[in-house]
Design a protein around this motif. Structure first.
Motif, PDB file in Angstrom:
ATOM      1  N   TYR A 267       0.818  -1.215   0.000  1.00 47.21           N
ATOM      2  CA  TYR A 267       0.000   0.000   0.000  1.00 47.21           C
ATOM      3  C   TYR A 267       0.851   1.264   0.000  1.00 47.21           C
ATOM      4  O   TYR A 267       0.497   2.254  -0.621  1.00 47.21           O
ATOM      5  CB  TYR A 267      -0.960   0.006   1.181  1.00 47.21           C
ATOM      6  N   LEU A 268       1.963   1.212   0.719  1.00 57.16           N
ATOM      7  CA  LEU A 268       2.851   2.364   0.757  1.00 57.16           C
ATOM      8  C   LEU A 268       4.278   1.913   0.506  1.00 57.16           C
ATOM      9  O   LEU A 268       4.733   0.935   1.083  1.00 57.16           O
ATOM     10  CB  LEU A 268       2.810   3.050   2.133  1.00 57.16           C
ATOM     11  N   TYR A 270       6.734   4.413   0.682  1.00 60.38           N
ATOM     12  CA  TYR A 270       7.512   5.350   1.505  1.00 60.38           C
ATOM     13  C   TYR A 270       6.682   5.805   2.695  1.00 60.38           C
ATOM     14  O   TYR A 270       5.477   5.607   2.760  1.00 60.38           O
ATOM     15  CB  TYR A 270       7.890   6.583   0.686  1.00 60.38           C
ATOM     16  N   ASP A 271       7.375   6.484   3.596  1.00 57.83           N
ATOM     17  CA  ASP A 271       6.692   7.185   4.676  1.00 57.83           C
ATOM     18  C   ASP A 271       6.025   8.411   4.050  1.00 57.83           C
ATOM     19  O   ASP A 271       6.688   9.197   3.386  1.00 57.83           O
ATOM     20  CB  ASP A 271       7.748   7.590   5.711  1.00 57.83           C
ATOM     21  N   ILE A 272       4.719   8.566   4.248  1.00 57.80           N
ATOM     22  CA  ILE A 272       4.042   9.675   3.569  1.00 57.80           C
ATOM     23  C   ILE A 272       3.958  10.928   4.433  1.00 57.80           C
ATOM     24  O   ILE A 272       3.325  11.903   4.062  1.00 57.80           O
ATOM     25  CB  ILE A 272       2.636   9.297   3.046  1.00 57.80           C
ATOM     26  N   ASP A 307      -3.745  12.784   2.190  1.00 59.55           N
ATOM     27  CA  ASP A 307      -3.003  11.840   1.350  1.00 59.55           C
ATOM     28  C   ASP A 307      -3.266  10.403   1.786  1.00 59.55           C
ATOM     29  O   ASP A 307      -3.412   9.507   0.951  1.00 59.55           O
ATOM     30  CB  ASP A 307      -1.500  12.140   1.408  1.00 59.55           C
ATOM     31  N   SER A 310      -6.368   8.547   0.262  1.00 56.10           N
ATOM     32  CA  SER A 310      -6.380   7.862  -1.035  1.00 56.10           C
ATOM     33  C   SER A 310      -5.967   6.399  -0.866  1.00 56.10           C
ATOM     34  O   SER A 310      -6.370   5.541  -1.650  1.00 56.10           O
ATOM     35  CB  SER A 310      -5.483   8.586  -2.042  1.00 56.10           C
TER      36      SER A 310
ATOM     37  N   ARG B  76       9.538  11.603  -5.593  1.00 64.06           N
ATOM     38  CA  ARG B  76       9.154  11.700  -4.187  1.00 64.06           C
ATOM     39  C   ARG B  76      10.290  12.423  -3.461  1.00 64.06           C
ATOM     40  O   ARG B  76      11.432  11.984  -3.502  1.00 64.06           O
ATOM     41  CB  ARG B  76       8.963  10.301  -3.613  1.00 64.06           C
ATOM     42  N   CYS B  87       6.809  20.251   1.593  1.00 62.98           N
ATOM     43  CA  CYS B  87       5.425  19.947   1.945  1.00 62.98           C
ATOM     44  C   CYS B  87       5.209  18.427   1.847  1.00 62.98           C
ATOM     45  O   CYS B  87       5.737  17.773   0.950  1.00 62.98           O
ATOM     46  CB  CYS B  87       4.491  20.668   0.983  1.00 62.98           C
ATOM     47  N   THR B  88       4.395  17.881   2.766  1.00 55.79           N
ATOM     48  CA  THR B  88       4.183  16.432   2.770  1.00 55.79           C
ATOM     49  C   THR B  88       3.555  15.938   1.459  1.00 55.79           C
ATOM     50  O   THR B  88       3.593  14.759   1.165  1.00 55.79           O
ATOM     51  CB  THR B  88       3.291  15.991   3.938  1.00 55.79           C
ATOM     52  N   LYS B  89       2.965  16.860   0.681  1.00 55.39           N
ATOM     53  CA  LYS B  89       2.402  16.467  -0.623  1.00 55.39           C
ATOM     54  C   LYS B  89       3.478  15.849  -1.517  1.00 55.39           C
ATOM     55  O   LYS B  89       3.211  14.922  -2.278  1.00 55.39           O
ATOM     56  CB  LYS B  89       1.828  17.682  -1.344  1.00 55.39           C
ATOM     57  N   GLN B  91       6.243  14.499  -0.379  1.00 57.20           N
ATOM     58  CA  GLN B  91       6.713  13.305   0.304  1.00 57.20           C
ATOM     59  C   GLN B  91       5.776  12.131  -0.011  1.00 57.20           C
ATOM     60  O   GLN B  91       6.206  10.988  -0.103  1.00 57.20           O
ATOM     61  CB  GLN B  91       6.730  13.590   1.813  1.00 57.20           C
ATOM     62  N   ALA B  92       4.514  12.435  -0.192  1.00 56.57           N
ATOM     63  CA  ALA B  92       3.525  11.380  -0.405  1.00 56.57           C
ATOM     64  C   ALA B  92       3.195  11.167  -1.878  1.00 56.57           C
ATOM     65  O   ALA B  92       2.456  10.250  -2.223  1.00 56.57           O
ATOM     66  CB  ALA B  92       2.248  11.703   0.367  1.00 56.57           C
ATOM     67  N   TYR B  94       4.404   9.885  -4.637  1.00 56.77           N
ATOM     68  CA  TYR B  94       4.479   8.567  -5.265  1.00 56.77           C
ATOM     69  C   TYR B  94       3.340   7.666  -4.804  1.00 56.77           C
ATOM     70  O   TYR B  94       2.638   7.053  -5.616  1.00 56.77           O
ATOM     71  CB  TYR B  94       5.830   7.906  -4.966  1.00 56.77           C
ATOM     72  N   ASP B  95       3.152   7.587  -3.492  1.00 56.54           N
ATOM     73  CA  ASP B  95       2.154   6.660  -2.966  1.00 56.54           C
ATOM     74  C   ASP B  95       0.719   7.105  -3.260  1.00 56.54           C
ATOM     75  O   ASP B  95      -0.163   6.279  -3.457  1.00 56.54           O
ATOM     76  CB  ASP B  95       2.361   6.472  -1.456  1.00 56.54           C
ATOM     77  N   VAL B  96       0.518   8.414  -3.294  1.00 55.85           N
ATOM     78  CA  VAL B  96      -0.821   8.905  -3.629  1.00 55.85           C
ATOM     79  C   VAL B  96      -1.159   8.543  -5.077  1.00 55.85           C
ATOM     80  O   VAL B  96      -2.248   8.038  -5.375  1.00 55.85           O
ATOM     81  CB  VAL B  96      -0.926  10.426  -3.403  1.00 55.85           C
ATOM     82  N   ASN B 110      10.152   6.508 -10.824  1.00 60.03           N
ATOM     83  CA  ASN B 110      10.139   7.295  -9.612  1.00 60.03           C
ATOM     84  C   ASN B 110      11.545   7.538  -9.126  1.00 60.03           C
ATOM     85  O   ASN B 110      12.431   6.720  -9.302  1.00 60.03           O
ATOM     86  CB  ASN B 110       9.284   6.513  -8.606  1.00 60.03           C
ATOM     87  N   TYR B 111      11.780   8.710  -8.574  1.00 60.23           N
ATOM     88  CA  TYR B 111      13.041   8.895  -7.847  1.00 60.23           C
ATOM     89  C   TYR B 111      12.748   9.444  -6.468  1.00 60.23           C
ATOM     90  O   TYR B 111      11.738  10.094  -6.257  1.00 60.23           O
ATOM     91  CB  TYR B 111      14.054   9.714  -8.633  1.00 60.23           C
ATOM     92  N   ASN B 112      13.643   9.134  -5.562  1.00 61.09           N
ATOM     93  CA  ASN B 112      13.390   9.420  -4.157  1.00 61.09           C
ATOM     94  C   ASN B 112      14.529  10.252  -3.591  1.00 61.09           C
ATOM     95  O   ASN B 112      15.676   9.850  -3.648  1.00 61.09           O
ATOM     96  CB  ASN B 112      13.281   8.077  -3.404  1.00 61.09           C
TER      97      ASN B 112
END
Lengths: 355, 312
Positions: A267-268, A270-272, A307, A310, B76, B87-89, B91-92, B94-96, B110-112
């Protein structure tokens, strides 16, 4: 003592008891408990806050103003991983612009690479503070937080089934008062053991397979009952087990990083950010455990929790677990929340009967 | 190999880096079009209600690219070190994206970047190149070419802006806004165009010597955690004496801006400030009135100052 500082910290559930303990014993200062949060607190906070900042900022500001009016002269704020990390500096600026005179201890300034900065901040309050005294009382404060959380966890799972309504509430108040009086580790442990026994013998009538609901979500709104319109109490009235793992001890002191990492796989990646990852992890844990439903709680506009939503939608689909999404801001209507809880309860109860 | 790049969010900050990198690796780039009504509509459809307008638009762009390329680039970014977060946007992101478009067979490149976990930009690009089956040497070369291109473009932009700053006879307005807002066709462009119509010269806060700006920001606001906001805050300090007014432009309900704009309004004295919050509602009439009266104010102020100078 003429110059005794009067310290205050914004409300968050019942943790003021532990903060009061630290301030009184380690810092040798008075603790000003902010007046209980009311609508007025929120109005005061909102009036002086930027318009679309998340509501915890407004609650905190309201607490500060009311505490200053009660005579506080030293305020504290923590750091954090989302907007919380910048709360302190702006709170201080707004309060100074309002003309208040106070010392502001902003833990966001503390560099974790240099723990000494942490200590020197507290030394501003108590110049005679020693490192050993601070660490000693910090450890005790952490212990107190864990005790408070443990007791609350037990209450949450059982209060819905009490035979005499109000018995848990009454005992909890006594317990917190007793906790306020302790000075040593031994006294603290005694209070805990004594009251935990008493909580356990409160008469309850639990069905064999009660409805179980998990509450997940954002840090402040989930822990400060005023800000979530006391949803836990509302749910308890319906007679169900309520589980809420997000609290101070589980997020700061007992967080099991490895478990979370394994659980969120698929599901994840990374840490979001902030509590988002914990929310997802907890949703998965409860879904796999067969809970009847989840309630996701956050303040309006909370970035990491939006976030997480979703991901929650996918979990809800995959595990066929209903999730109620509640978002709180300063305008949230009491009846609106009640109606939605009511409908959610009816739905999960019907689902349970079908199975 | 076709790499899809959503023309939104961090694209506007890293376009030269990305475009050169993929170009040097011999990949074809599929860029989503300028934000249009359909993209906004799709974005709103996929996004959570309370997400900021910019992140909704981002989802619209990603949606546009699905099935039009082999990979969609979704970076990400968590931090650039201690006290340098975004902003956490981001950070999130990729997963969103992965969760939102899970059932649509989306393939994400993706790159991190997470300096606190030793994930630097260089490492991130190496991994990305590997994913595309390129040789190590090729990737390193492409990355350094990209870095060079990025630097050149930044210097060029900076130079252009320095020229604009020298023009003293016209009104100059500093727009403080994230790159993805000011350069977006739907969000920022109408504002910029309208101010230009009112004969203002636009100074862009996003274009600044970044290191210098960050240093200034640190002095103005020591605990400000967001790197991109630091760059903007510092730019105010660097440009404020040379402009006649400042426009803060944010998308609703941007988390970092909600706090930082308030701090700016409280701390930056001496120049008129207009705080614009843009949302997905149509119709710029209200905006236009506000911009007009703002320009009137700064014009009046400038005239007064000029009069005084003539007298003395």
């Amino acid at each position: 003592m003429k110059n005794k500082k009067k310290v205050s910290f914004p409300h968050l559930g019942n943790y003021w008891v532990a903060i009061e303990f630290l301030v009184k014993n380690a810092l040798d200062a008075d603790y000003i408990i902010p007046p209980p949060i009311t609508k007025k607190t929120l109005e005061l906070g909102s009036m002086h806050s930027p318009e679309f900042v998340c509501s915890p900022f407004k609650y905190n500001l309201g607490n500060y103003i009311e505490a200053l009016e009660e005579g506080a002269n030293t305020l504290m704020q923590t750091g954090g991983l989302c907007r919380l990390g910048y709360y302190g500096e702006l709170h201080e600026q707004i309060l100074k612009d309002l003309g208040y005179d106070f010392i502001f201890i902003n833990l966001a300034k503390v560099s974790y690479r240099k723990p000494y900065t942490f200590f020197s901040d507290f030394k501003k309050v108590n110049p005679r503070l020693s490192i050993s005294k601070l660490t000693n009382y910090m450890a005790l404060m952490i212990r107190m937080v864990k005790i408070i959380d443990k007791v609350e966890g037990f209450i949450r799972e059982n209060v819905g089934f009490e035979v005499v309504s109000g018995s848990f509430d009454k005992l909890q108040k006594e317990f917190l008062e007793a906790l306020r009086k302790v000075k040593t580790k031994k006294e603290m442990n005694d209070v805990y053991q004594n009251y935990y026994k008493q909580f356990k013998i409160i008469k309850t009538k639990k069905p064999k397979k009660p409805l179980r609901v998990g509450i997940i979500g954002e840090y402040y709104t989930i822990m400060e009952p005023f800000s979530n319109h006391y949803i836990e109490k509302e749910l308890a009235k319906k007679g169900m087990v309520i589980t809420r793992t997000m609290n101070i001890s589980n997020s700061l002191f007992l967080r099991k990083d490895k478990d979370i990492k394994t659980r969120i796989k698929g599901y994840l990646q990374y840490d979001i950010g902030a509590t988002g990852t914990d929310t997802v992890s907890e949703a998965l844990r409860l879904a796999k455990d067969g809970y009847d439903g989840l309630i996701h709680v956050k303040s309006f506009g909370c970035m990491p929790e939006a976030d997480a939503m979703s991901v929650l939608q996918n979990i809800s689909n995959d595990y066929k677990i209903p999730i109620l999404y509640l978002s709180f801001d300063t305008q949230t209507s009491e009846t609106g929340i009640k109606t939605r809880l009511e409908a959610f309860y009816d739905m999960i109860e019907m689902r349970k009967e079908k199975r | 190999m076709k790499i899809g790049i959503p023309r939104a969010f961090l694209y506007y900050k890293y376009r030269y880096l990305w475009e050169t990198f993929f170009h040097e690796l011999g990949c074809e780039i599929v860029l989503s079009p300028e934000t249009n009504r359909q993209i906004v509509k799709d974005g709103i459809n996929y996004a959570m209600d309370e997400s900021c307008l910019s992140s909704k638009i981002y989802l619209g762009h990603v949606h546009y690219l699905i099935d039009k390329c082999d990979y969609i680039l979704v970076p990400r970014i968590a931090n650039f070190g201690l006290g340098e977060v975004v902003c956490t946007k981001f950070q999130a992101a990729y997963d969103v994206i992965a969760n939102t478009f899970r059932d649509q067979n989306i393939k994400i490149l993706n790159y991190n970047i997470d300096h606190r976990k030793k994930q630097t930009e260089f490492k991130a690009f190496m991994k990305m190149g590997k994913e595309l089956n390129k040789r190590k040497f090729e990737i390193i070369r492409a990355y350094f070419m990209a870095k060079q291109a990025e630097k050149t473009y930044f210097q060029l932009e900076l130079k252009k802006q320095q020229e604009l700053l020298k023009r003293d006879s016209e009104l100059k307005v500093l727009i403080v806004s994230h790159a993805y807002n000011i350069y977006d066709k739907f969000v920022g462009e109408p504002i910029v165009k309208y101010l230009e119509k009112l004969d203002c010269i636009i100074i862009i806060g996003e274009i600044s010597p970044k290191q210098e700006a960050k240093q200034e920001a640190k002095e103005m606001s020591p605990t400000l955690p967001w790197t991109y906001n630091k760059e903007l805050l510092g730019a105010i300090k660097l440009y404020q004496k040379q402009v006649d007014g400042i426009v803060l432009m944010s998308s609703f309900p941007c988390g970092p801006d909600s706090l930082v704009n308030e701090m700016i309004i409280r701390k930056v004295k001496g120049k008129p400030i207009l705080n614009l919050v843009l949302d997905e509602q149509e119709g710029n009439a209200g905006m236009e009135t506000r911009l007009e009266s703002f320009v009137d104010i700064i014009k009046l102020k400038k005239d007064v100052v000029n009069e005084k100078q003539k007298e003395s």
